[in-house]
Design a protein around this motif. Structure first.
Motif, PDB file in Angstrom:
ATOM      1  N   ILE A  81       8.862  62.500  68.731  1.00 47.48           N
ATOM      2  CA  ILE A  81       7.891  63.000  69.703  1.00 47.48           C
ATOM      3  C   ILE A  81       8.232  64.404  70.137  1.00 47.48           C
ATOM      4  O   ILE A  81       7.380  65.296  70.185  1.00 47.48           O
ATOM      5  N   ASP A  82       9.514  64.634  70.397  1.00 43.83           N
ATOM      6  CA  ASP A  82       9.934  65.954  70.857  1.00 43.83           C
ATOM      7  C   ASP A  82       9.699  67.004  69.777  1.00 43.83           C
ATOM      8  O   ASP A  82       9.218  68.099  70.049  1.00 43.83           O
ATOM      9  N   ILE A  83      10.040  66.649  68.539  1.00 48.12           N
ATOM     10  CA  ILE A  83       9.888  67.603  67.443  1.00 48.12           C
ATOM     11  C   ILE A  83       8.422  68.006  67.279  1.00 48.12           C
ATOM     12  O   ILE A  83       8.098  69.188  67.123  1.00 48.12           O
ATOM     13  N   ARG A  88       3.719  71.630  67.880  1.00 47.11           N
ATOM     14  CA  ARG A  88       2.406  71.965  68.430  1.00 47.11           C
ATOM     15  C   ARG A  88       2.482  73.237  69.250  1.00 47.11           C
ATOM     16  O   ARG A  88       1.661  74.133  69.128  1.00 47.11           O
ATOM     17  N   MET A  89       3.500  73.326  70.066  1.00 49.25           N
ATOM     18  CA  MET A  89       3.630  74.499  70.926  1.00 49.25           C
ATOM     19  C   MET A  89       3.782  75.763  70.093  1.00 49.25           C
ATOM     20  O   MET A  89       3.041  76.731  70.265  1.00 49.25           O
ATOM     21  N   LEU A  90       4.739  75.750  69.192  1.00 50.46           N
ATOM     22  CA  LEU A  90       5.063  76.962  68.440  1.00 50.46           C
ATOM     23  C   LEU A  90       3.979  77.317  67.426  1.00 50.46           C
ATOM     24  O   LEU A  90       3.497  78.463  67.398  1.00 50.46           O
ATOM     25  N   GLU A  91       3.591  76.367  66.623  1.00 50.78           N
ATOM     26  CA  GLU A  91       2.674  76.696  65.540  1.00 50.78           C
ATOM     27  C   GLU A  91       1.294  77.057  66.070  1.00 50.78           C
ATOM     28  O   GLU A  91       0.678  78.024  65.611  1.00 50.78           O
ATOM     29  N   CYS A  92       0.809  76.294  67.048  1.00 48.44           N
ATOM     30  CA  CYS A  92      -0.505  76.617  67.593  1.00 48.44           C
ATOM     31  C   CYS A  92      -0.490  77.972  68.287  1.00 48.44           C
ATOM     32  O   CYS A  92      -1.418  78.779  68.137  1.00 48.44           O
ATOM     33  N   GLU A 157      15.647  69.079  61.026  1.00 45.14           N
ATOM     34  CA  GLU A 157      15.695  67.802  61.727  1.00 45.14           C
ATOM     35  C   GLU A 157      14.545  66.912  61.269  1.00 45.14           C
ATOM     36  O   GLU A 157      14.715  65.706  61.074  1.00 45.14           O
ATOM     37  N   LEU A 158      13.400  67.525  61.088  1.00 50.62           N
ATOM     38  CA  LEU A 158      12.233  66.763  60.655  1.00 50.62           C
ATOM     39  C   LEU A 158      12.447  66.194  59.256  1.00 50.62           C
ATOM     40  O   LEU A 158      12.084  65.051  58.967  1.00 50.62           O
TER      41      LEU A 158
ATOM     42  N   ALA B 142       7.013  71.771  79.789  1.00 52.93           N
ATOM     43  CA  ALA B 142       6.674  71.348  78.427  1.00 52.93           C
ATOM     44  C   ALA B 142       7.310  70.005  78.079  1.00 52.93           C
ATOM     45  O   ALA B 142       6.976  69.416  77.058  1.00 52.93           O
ATOM     46  N   ASP B 143       8.239  69.560  78.905  1.00 53.62           N
ATOM     47  CA  ASP B 143       8.860  68.246  78.687  1.00 53.62           C
ATOM     48  C   ASP B 143       9.499  68.091  77.323  1.00 53.62           C
ATOM     49  O   ASP B 143       9.395  67.038  76.692  1.00 53.62           O
ATOM     50  N   SER B 144      10.164  69.146  76.865  1.00 53.15           N
ATOM     51  CA  SER B 144      10.811  69.055  75.563  1.00 53.15           C
ATOM     52  C   SER B 144      12.273  69.483  75.663  1.00 53.15           C
ATOM     53  O   SER B 144      12.571  70.621  76.026  1.00 53.15           O
TER      54      SER B 144
END
Lengths: 220, 220
Positions: A81-83, A88-92, A157-158, B142-144
Motif C-alpha cells: 500500500i505504501d509503495i 501515485r504521488m510521484l508519477e502523477c 522494493e516493488l 500523505a500517510d506514507s
DNA sequence: AAGGAATGATTGTTGAACAATATTGATGTT
DNA sequence: AACATCAATATTGTTCAACAATCATTCCTT
C-alpha cells in the motif's frame, strides 16, 4: 557493458550484486543471510559484507534484527500500500508538471513499443522490464536526480513483491496498452488526463498486487 | 529524552551523532573527515566509522572520493534547485490530497503557533525548527512512511545549506505567517489554494536560498 | 513433560596488518 | 627561482583474527 562499477568501493559493488539476486528472486523473502556464508560466497571479508548489508537495509530490501542477523524483507500489505501511494504521488505529479517536449517522453514511447514487441513474442519478463523502464521514464519527467534515485529504491522494493507472483504475465501484460494511452495523452499535452489515467492504472495494479499477496500468504 | 537509540547498531548511532554535527554546522562544507581522527574522537574502530560514513554518504550529506576519503558535501546551485523541486512535488502533492480531518493538520497549526512565539521572542533558530516541523507535518498528510523517511533525508540536506547563511533570521521569519495562511486554507478544505500558496512559498524560499548561495560562493 | 543450565553458533566490535593509492617533500636540472 | 622526478610518508581499502555479547539448542534434572 553492464558498467561493473570498477572504481566504486567494494561494499557498493557487493550491494549491487546482492540487489540483483534479490530482484531476480533468487533469495526468498524471510530468508536469513548468514554473514559467514555470504562472505565465503562472494570471497570478501565479513566487514565489507556488513557494509553492503547496511546499504541494502537502508533501501528496505533487507531487514536487520539485532544480534540475529539480516533477512530478506518480506512484503506485507502495508508495504505494498505504501509503495503504491508513493508511486501515485510521484508519477502523477511528474506527469502533471511535465514539459511537453521533454526527452523522457521519447523514452516512454520507446518503452511502450518494446513492451508490445515483447508481449507479442510471449516474453513476459521482457514485458515486465519494459514496463519498469516506462515508469522510470515518467519519473524522469520531473528532472530531479533525488526523485529518480528514490524511485529506483522503491522500484527495487516493488520487484521484491513481484517475486511472490507465480504468474507475472497477468500482472504486466494488460498494462502495456494503458501505457500507450498515457504517452499518447502526454504527447497531446493533456497532462491532467494522463495523470488521471495513470492514477487509475496504479489503483488497478495495486489491487491486483494486494489480491495476489493475500492469496500467497493466506494458505500458509 | 533524546531517544539515544540504545538498541541500534553502533554504525547507526554513529551516523546520528555525525548527522547532528553536520546539521548543527559544526563541520564546514568541503571539510575532509579523516577516518583516524574520527574513530579516535568517537572512540570506535575505523571499521564501524566507515559503516557510518557510508550511510551518511547515501543520504547525500557526505561525499566519497575513492582513495581520498569522505568530505562534507558542499551545497551547489544544482543541489538547491533539486531539493526545492523535490519539496514542491512532495509537499504540494501532500496538500492536494490531504484528508481534511487528518491529525497532521493539528501538528501544522501547533507548529505555526510555536513559530510565532519563537519569532516574537527573537529566538531565530527556534523559528527555524518550528518551520521544519511545520513542513514535516505537511509531508505526514500523505500517510506514507517511505515518503516521510525520504523527506527527512532531503530535510537534512537542506539544513546543510542553511549552514551557509550568516543571517538565518531573514530566511525563516517571513514565512511564519505564510505557514499560518496555508494551514487556515487547509482547515477550510481549500486544498488547491493551499497547494498554490505553498508553491509560491517554496519558489520564494528557493530564490532566497539561491541568492544567498551565490553571494556566499562568488566572493571566494 | 517442563524448566533450566551448559553448550555451541552467530552477530557485534575491535585491533592490527598489509596492499594500493594519494600527498608531501627532497633532489637535481634548467 | 621554477619545474619535473622520484623517493618517503600518510591515508584509504580490505582482510584477518580475536573476543565479548547475544541467540539457539541440547541435555540434564525433577
Amino acid at each position: 557493458m553492464t558498467e561493473d562499477g570498477q572504481g566504486l568501493p567494494l561494499a557498493d559493488r557487493l550491494a549491487r550484486r546482492i540487489r540483483a539476486l534479490l530482484i531476480a528472486g533468487e533469495l526468498s523473502p524471510g530468508q536469513r543471510l548468514s554473514e559467514a556464508a555470504f562472505s565465503e560466497r562472494f570471497d570478501v571479508s565479513r566487514n565489507s559484507l556488513r557494509e553492503a548489508f547496511r546499504l541494502l537495509t537502508k533501501d528496505g530490501l533487507l531487514r536487520h534484527e539485532a544480534n540475529r542477523g539480516v533477512f530478506v524483507a518480506v512484503p506485507t500489505m502495508a508495504s505494498v500500500i505504501d509503495i503504491y501511494r508513493v508511486r501515485r504521488m510521484l508519477e502523477c505529479a511528474a506527469l502533471r508538471q511535465a514539459w511537453h517536449q521533454h526527452a523522457a517522453i521519447g523514452a516512454m514511447r520507446d518503452a511502450v513499443a518494446e513492451g508490445r514487441e515483447r508481449r507479442d513474442a510471449g516474453d513476459w519478463t521482457g514485458v515486465g522490464s519494459a514496463n519498469m523502464t516506462f515508469h522510470a521514464a515518467i519519473i524522469d519527467l520531473a528532472d530531479s536526480t533525488r526523485i529518480s534515485e528514490f524511485y529506483e529504491r522503491i522500484s527495487a522494493e516493488l520487484r521484491l513483491c513481484f517475486g511472490l507472483l507465480k504468474d507475472p504475465a497477468h500482472l504486466h501484460a494488460p498494462f502495456v496498452d494503458m501505457n500507450g494511452e498515457i504517452v499518447t495523452l502526454l504527447e497531446q499535452n493533456k497532462r491532467e488526463e494522463a495523470a488521471a489515467q495513470l492514477d487509475a492504472y496504479l489503483n488497478l495494479a495495486e489491487r491486483t498486487m494486494l489480491k495476489t499477496l493475500e492469496r500467497a500468504s493466506e494458505p500458509s
